[in-house]
Design an enzyme around this catalytic site. Structure first.
Site, PDB file in Angstrom:
ATOM      1  N   GLY A  33     -52.424 -45.174   1.454  1.00 36.86           N
ATOM      2  CA  GLY A  33     -52.668 -45.807   2.741  1.00 36.86           C
ATOM      3  C   GLY A  33     -51.352 -46.160   3.416  1.00 36.86           C
ATOM      4  CB  ILE A  69     -48.574 -50.242   1.199  1.00 41.68           C
ATOM      5  CG1 ILE A  69     -48.695 -51.475   2.094  1.00 41.68           C
ATOM      6  CG2 ILE A  69     -47.560 -50.490   0.086  1.00 41.68           C
ATOM      7  CD1 ILE A  69     -49.213 -52.710   1.385  1.00 41.68           C
ATOM      8  CB  SER A 126     -57.077 -42.800  -3.520  1.00 43.47           C
ATOM      9  OG  SER A 126     -57.370 -42.135  -2.302  1.00 43.47           O
ATOM     10  NE  ARG A 142     -55.285 -58.919  -3.535  1.00 43.37           N
ATOM     11  CZ  ARG A 142     -54.262 -58.887  -2.683  1.00 43.37           C
ATOM     12  NH1 ARG A 142     -53.089 -58.389  -3.084  1.00 43.37           N
ATOM     13  NH2 ARG A 142     -54.397 -59.340  -1.463  1.00 43.37           N
ATOM     14  CD  GLU A 164     -51.391 -64.232  -8.393  1.00 45.57           C
ATOM     15  OE1 GLU A 164     -51.176 -64.808  -7.302  1.00 45.57           O
ATOM     16  OE2 GLU A 164     -51.406 -63.007  -8.509  1.00 45.57           O
ATOM     17  CG  HIS A 175     -49.058 -62.620  -5.460  1.00 43.22           C
ATOM     18  ND1 HIS A 175     -50.419 -62.766  -5.615  1.00 43.22           N
ATOM     19  CD2 HIS A 175     -48.902 -61.671  -4.492  1.00 43.22           C
ATOM     20  CE1 HIS A 175     -51.052 -61.942  -4.795  1.00 43.22           C
ATOM     21  NE2 HIS A 175     -50.157 -61.277  -4.102  1.00 43.22           N
TER      22      HIS A 175
END
Length: 324
Positions: free
Chosen positions: A156, A158, A177, A239, A268, A287
């Protein structure tokens, strides 16, 4: 309109007031900012039970139905970014809670992805620790990028930019993907892998750039990780749920892969005794893929705009559910 309570959660760097002009709302809301993170739903209810507006930083604190139903005064939830898988949007709509987002840039996670790749390839952490601690001079042998294969799970916005930089380094770039077409891969200047398994088997560096959904959760499990080269590195700035974390820890502990660069985790902040904090073949960051001054300027300027618009009865930037 009487004064409205507004709380900002998880402002770890105390950045909200620095990057957003909250003065324009000072006569309309009573603002509180919390630096500490709260894990317990009961703690959050006690903290937020009188708030009409809550501003959350990405997915640091989940807002599931069990929490939303216990906040009867809540009317507006503002999240930084336009996606937030930790917010139950269906429950929010049913409860009459507006959920609005903000703009953000995708360059920050792209840059961090390459910081992790380069850090792993050149053994930056080990060499820096040795230098600072007076240890061995040149104790490791770094890996090359030129001529190696970069495998991207996701192409995508990124992933495409990560691919572009990989080509600059002289890497062979592959992508896969579930929805990637040959035309899309060709447009991005990358090879379309015949399968996820083929990509894992051939790549020296595997980088994850997928949205977390029911289709991608656990996409890389024990069987998939076993297909990676023992000399390969896995990078995840997307993620944590896309990768089976127990399987990944086992592979790293047993050195079945060379290492991992990680910026996202199931829990987190990461618990103090978590293996990722001590494994020598892990380069981990807390993160910070989106934590840059450019993003924060957009996040908090837009959060102020979102609140002002809602107060005026004209909500903007509604957050939409993830597409599966």
């Amino acid at each position: 309109m009487s004064e409205i309570n507004c709380t900002i959660l998880d402002d770890y760097q105390l950045a909200a007031k620095k990057y957003g002009d909250w003065s324009q709302l000072e006569k309309r809301i009573k603002l509180r900012v919390h630096h500490d993170h709260y894990d317990s739903v009961d703690e959050l209810v006690k903290l937020l039970k009188d708030e009409q507006i809550i501003v959350i930083m990405r997915e640091r604190t989940p807002f599931r139905e069990e929490l939303l139903v216990r906040l009867p005064k809540l009317k507006l939830l503002v999240t930084t970014g336009m996606r937030n898988a930790s917010v139950d949007l269906v429950a929010a709509e049913r409860l009459g809670i507006a959920v609005c987002g903000t703009r953000g840039t995708s360059e920050a996670p792209i840059e961090l992805t390459w910081a992790l790749i380069l850090g792993l390839a050149k053994q930056i952490r080990h060499e820096n620790e040795a230098l600072r601690g007076g240890g061995s001079w040149q104790s490791t042998v770094g890996s090359d990028l030129n001529g190696r294969t970069l495998g991207l799970l996701g192409l995508g916005k990124i992933g495409s930019r990560v691919a572009e930089i990989g080509r600059v380094f002289g890497m062979r770039v592959m992508a896969w993907s579930q929805n990637l077409t040959p035309e899309k891969a060709a447009d991005g200047g990358v090879e379309l892998a015949s399968s996820k398994e083929a990509l894992l088997e051939q790549s020296d560096y595997v980088s994850v750039h997928l949205v977390l959904s029911e289709r991608t959760r656990g996409l890389l499990g024990r069987a998939e990780l076993q297909r990676m080269k023992s000399s390969a590195y896995l990078i995840n700035t997307s993620r944590a749920g896309i990768i089976d974390q127990k399987a990944l820890i086992d592979h790293l502990q047993q050195e079945r892969i060379a290492g991992a660069g990680l910026d996202v985790f199931d829990t987190e902040p990461l618990p103090a005794d978590h293996p990722y904090r001590t494994l020598p073949n892990v380069l981990a960051t807390p993160h910070i893929g989106y934590v840059t001054d450019s993003n924060y300027k957009l996040y908090f300027a837009d959060a102020v705009e979102d609140i002002a618009a809602w107060l005026d009865g004209k909500p903007i930037r509604p957050v939409q559910p993830y597409k599966q």
